[in-house]
Design a protein around this motif. Structure first.
Motif, short mmCIF file in Angstrom:
data_model
loop_
_atom_site.label_atom_id
_atom_site.label_comp_id
_atom_site.label_asym_id
_atom_site.label_seq_id
_atom_site.Cartn_x
_atom_site.Cartn_y
_atom_site.Cartn_z
N LEU A 144 0.83 -1.21 0.00
CA LEU A 144 0.00 0.00 0.00
C LEU A 144 0.87 1.26 0.00
O LEU A 144 0.57 2.24 -0.70
CB LEU A 144 -0.92 0.00 1.21
N ILE A 145 1.94 1.23 0.79
CA ILE A 145 2.87 2.37 0.82
C ILE A 145 3.49 2.58 -0.55
O ILE A 145 3.57 3.72 -1.06
CB ILE A 145 3.96 2.15 1.88
N PHE A 146 3.93 1.50 -1.17
CA PHE A 146 4.54 1.60 -2.50
C PHE A 146 3.55 2.17 -3.51
O PHE A 146 3.89 3.03 -4.33
CB PHE A 146 5.02 0.22 -2.95
N THR A 147 2.30 1.71 -3.43
CA THR A 147 1.26 2.19 -4.36
C THR A 147 0.97 3.67 -4.13
O THR A 147 0.86 4.45 -5.08
CB THR A 147 -0.02 1.37 -4.17
N MET A 148 0.84 4.06 -2.85
CA MET A 148 0.57 5.46 -2.53
C MET A 148 1.71 6.36 -2.99
O MET A 148 1.49 7.44 -3.54
CB MET A 148 0.35 5.62 -1.03
N ARG A 149 2.95 5.90 -2.77
CA ARG A 149 4.10 6.70 -3.18
C ARG A 149 4.18 6.81 -4.69
O ARG A 149 4.52 7.86 -5.24
CB ARG A 149 5.39 6.08 -2.62
N LEU A 150 3.86 5.72 -5.38
CA LEU A 150 3.85 5.75 -6.85
C LEU A 150 2.78 6.71 -7.36
O LEU A 150 3.02 7.49 -8.29
CB LEU A 150 3.61 4.35 -7.39
N CYS A 151 1.62 6.68 -6.72
CA CYS A 151 0.54 7.60 -7.11
C CYS A 151 0.95 9.05 -6.85
O CYS A 151 0.70 9.94 -7.68
CB CYS A 151 -0.74 7.27 -6.34
N LEU A 152 1.56 9.29 -5.69
CA LEU A 152 2.00 10.65 -5.36
C LEU A 152 3.06 11.13 -6.34
O LEU A 152 3.05 12.30 -6.76
CB LEU A 152 2.54 10.69 -3.93
N LYS A 153 3.95 10.23 -6.74
CA LYS A 153 4.99 10.60 -7.71
C LYS A 153 4.37 10.99 -9.04
O LYS A 153 4.81 11.95 -9.69
CB LYS A 153 5.97 9.44 -7.89
N GLN A 154 3.36 10.24 -9.46
CA GLN A 154 2.67 10.57 -10.71
C GLN A 154 1.94 11.91 -10.58
O GLN A 154 1.94 12.72 -11.51
CB GLN A 154 1.69 9.46 -11.08
#
Length: 795
Positions: A114-124
């Motif tokens: 979930l952290i990885f997904t949230m960080r990826l979304c935030l990066k986008q």
């Protein structure tokens, strides 16, 4: 000898009865407390690393996920779709523990996913920059949705470095776009024949060598966090072999019209204490991430304190076929990174002597009053300097290779090495200057010029130009800062400077006599004078001669423009920065009768490890406007051309900020060509073009710290830098409040075509001419209206 006893934890003597061992309890206590402080910092940094590592989630969210998964298991549902059972099969524990442990392991993996997904979304989300190109006050639906999503994925209460892992990488522009924008930028600077020749070179480069170099650059961009920053730091700053004084270092000024206290030691006491308060907040990551609409990269903050530029003779690796990039290179020694424990002292220079001043005692930061007490001890110390010590700092002001050779020969061992290490490991450097600086009185204009020159180069030996920053305290309580450029850009130092100015005057304050508040522990050990042996006096004299010639050649003019400011400019619906840049183009054209390649610094900190990009402010649109204004065109035509020029400037600035600039891309392509050992006539010519007008805006980043309405005098005058070209100008400006713009202009006396004061007068005239053009024309009242006004006055 008191300080000598403080330097060791124990002492012993050999007697006929045996060894007499005497422990120094005070020293052992200091060692214990120092160790405790070091371990506290380790724990804080470890805690912050965990918080930053899981951001935008929080460590407590792990417990929530675990409890949620365990709760679903008790309801006899399997959210893992069989994964928990698979994990149980491989756990070498008892059956009773298997269920709980497997659920915890699955929850942890789910939490990390979930952290990885949230960080990826935030990066986008942080890669979206269309909001910058929208018209002011008109936000599209897409941008509104984007703003909401950024707030959702940004988490709560971020630390200073929380966003670092989510910032996007700087994109590599296409060769086609860069070449096209470059040709467009140089068109107003070339006649038809020169432009046709340059177009041919650019076309050949784009169709042949450019694609090959671009491939290597894209490969680096995939591998590195930022494809520009490391090469920019090395080749633009650290490989320079000339003096960094004037040529690279920059300065920042004190309050414009106010000196909070006339006592030199007191001003130093409050200010030094404020610097260490900032460092404490920095270590705890309690400083709010700087942001525009989205957060900016904070990587440069890591090297503010305890950092020194070390002169290098050569770096030991051959770079084949380099023209101006030779094998010699400086390095940055970052003691913050190498050691857990930060330096607990500063080095102070006064009347040719160097002193080590500890700012921590028994594990606590000294109060401002105690630091003032210690500074006053240095001011009252009658000890003469060692032979050659007085002008030792000139080595850091002259050419780099002689300094590197002298350092290797005279400072590699013994007393000299210990003293030099003390300076280089210090948190920062302080100069107690015997001169007075003031901007009040009848001679305020000339005094500002002297103040700027003093901060930029001083006497050429009373600053340590290699330190990340040096603070200067003058005899009458005025102060200023000198920053070394390679480790970070001016906004990072400006943020620190704003904090210390505000903390010094508004939070710490002074008593009625002008001294720092608080009590003094009279048992504090005296500041320790550094000792030196056999200094290279001949080399010091040679470096001083080089530095003095450079300093004497600098012409400076600093002036506050108070006739109007951004308040009136914004009423004309124009960006203040674009307005000033158009005024600079007009002023330069009036002075020289031509246009020049103009550098305006723009930041790229929207990207990870971003530093700067160039905005080429001289454009086809700006030159067309200037010619129309000087050619006597009708007012509607001049207004139309001005609007087009200012809008083009804003577009160029936004492109630079969003990674679509010209110059860093071309610079990196040139570096790749040198590594490959191939020549590019196009790149060689591009990088040899002089920047005769180098400009930079110094924005106020922490407006909330100052009250510019009720106390407009409590504001910094900004800062400046030396000229980039021998026949050009270095120009910095700071937009303060609604009605003040400060300008810092530098050039060289040796060039007959430049004069800082004359150029300043042209800028004033250009500003007035532009505001007159943009302001609505006031209609003259007719006779009927005049009679009505007279009747009203009589009534």
């Amino acid at each position: 000898m008191a300080e000598a006893h403080q330097a060791v934890a124990f002492q012993f003597t050999v007697t006929p009865e045996g060894i007499d061992l005497q422990l120094s309890h005070q020293a052992l206590t200091e060692i214990y407390l120092s160790g405790m402080r070091s371990w506290k910092k380790r724990i804080i940094r470890l805690k912050n690393s965990v918080i930053t590592g899981v951001y935008p989630a929080s460590p407590s969210s792990w417990l929530f996920v675990v409890i949620a998964i365990l709760a679903t298991m008790y309801t006899r549902s399997d959210p893992s779709m069989g994964l928990i059972a698979k994990i149980q099969e491989h756990l070498p524990v008892s059956t009773q523990c298997q269920v709980v442990l497997s659920a915890v392991l699955f929850s942890t993996m789910l939490w990390l996913l979930l952290i990885f997904t949230m960080r990826l979304c935030l990066k986008q989300l942080l890669s979206y920059h269309r909001w910058m190109f929208e018209q002011h006050g008109k936000m599209s639906t897409t941008t509104k949705v984007w703003v909401a999503l950024v707030r959702i994925f940004s988490g709560r209460k971020p630390l200073l470095y929380s966003y670092q892992g989510s910032l996007p990488n700087l994109p590599v522009p296409t060769i086609k776009d860069t070449v096209k924008r470059y040709l467009e930028s140089v068109r107003p600077l070339m006649d038809d024949a020169k432009f046709e020749r340059m177009t041919k070179l650019a076309t050949e480069f784009e169709s042949s060598l450019g694609n090959r170099l671009q491939w290597y650059l894209k490969l680096k961009a995939l591998w590195a966090s930022n494809y520009v920053s490391d090469w920019w730091e090395e080749y633009v700053y650290l490989r320079g072999r000339g003096p960094i004084m004037v040529n690279s270092n920059y300065y920042g000024m004190d309050f414009l019209y106010v000196i909070p206290t006339p006592i030199q030691a007191a001003r130093a006491g409050n200010s030094i204490h404020a610097f260490f308060l900032y460092r404490r907040k920095l270590n705890k990551e309690e400083i709010k991430p700087v942001s525009t609409v989205i957060p900016l990269c904070a990587a440069q903050c890591e090297r503010i304190f305890n950092t020194t530029r070390i002169p290098g003779e050569e770096n030991g690796k051959e770079l084949y076929m380099y023209t101006h990039l030779d094998r010699h290179i400086d390095t940055l020694s970052m003691y913050t990174v190498q050691h857990w424990q930060d330096s607990d002292y500063i080095v102070v220079y006064h009347r040719g002597r160097y002193f080590r001043l500890r700012v921590y005692q028994a594990g606590r930061l000294l109060s401002p009053r105690e630091i003032e007490f210690q500074i006053q001890r240095i001011l009252d110390d009658p000890t003469p300097p060692c032979k050659g010590e007085a002008k030792l700092g000139a080595l850091t002001a002259g050419d780099r290779i002689p300094w590197a050779k002298a350092r290797a020969k005279y400072f590699s061992s013994g007393v000299n090495k210990r003293s030099l290490d003390c300076i280089e490991r210090a948190a920062f450097f302080v100069t107690l200057d015997d001169d007075e600086q003031c901007v009040m009185g009848d001679d305020s204009a000339a005094s500002l010029d002297r103040y700027a020159k003093s901060l930029l180069h001083g006497k050429c030996y009373d600053r340590w130009f290699d330190k990340s920053f040096s603070v200067v305290y003058y005899k009458n309580g005025k102060k200023g800062i000198n920053g070394e450029h390679s480790w970070a850009d001016a906004p990072v130092v400006a943020h620190l400077w704003e904090y210390t100015l505000a903390t010094d005057s508004f939070q710490l304050g002074y008593n009625a006599e002008g001294h720092c508040k608080g009590e003094v522990d009279a048992s504090l050990p005296r500041p320790q004078k550094l000792n030196w042996e056999i200094l290279p006096e001949e080399q010091i004299s040679q470096s001083l001669a080089v530095a003095q010639a450079l300093a004497d050649d600098v012409d400076f003019h600093v002036f506050p423009f108070q006739d109007f400011g951004k308040g009136k400019i914004k009423k004309c619906r124009v960006s203040p920065d674009a307005f000033i840049q158009m005024a600079l183009q007009l002023a330069y054209y009036r002075e020289r009768g031509t246009f020049c390649l103009t550098y305006e610094a723009s930041m790229t900190r929207l990207f990870r490890e971003g530093r700067t990009e160039t905005v080429r402010s001289c454009s086809n649109e700006s030159s067309a406007f200037v010619r129309a204004l000087e050619g006597g065109e009708v007012r509607p035509q001049k207004l139309r051309l001005f609007r087009a020029a200012s809008e083009k400037h804003q577009l160029l600035y936004r492109l630079a900020m969003t990674g679509a600039g010209i110059d860093r891309h071309l610079f990196c392509l040139y570096v790749v060509s040198k590594y490959l050992g191939v020549e590019s006539p196009f790149l060689k010519e591009v990088l040899s073009e002089p920047w005769r007008l180098s400009t930079s805006q110094t924005p106020i980043q922490q407006v909330e710290l100052f009250d510019m309405v009720n106390h407009p005098e409590y504001i910094s005058c900004g800062g400046g830098f030396g000229p980039v070209a021998d026949d050009g100008y270095g120009l910095s400006y700071c937009i303060l409040g609604e009605n003040l713009i400060n300008f810092h202009i530098s050039c060289k006396h040796s060039c007959p075509d430049t004069d800082a004061h004359k150029f300043g007068a042209q800028i004033r005239k250009a500003l007035h001419d532009l505001i007159k053009l943009l302001s609505p024309i006031e209609k003259e009242p007719n006779k009927t209206e005049e009679k009505k006004m007279e009747v009203k006055k009589e009534l």
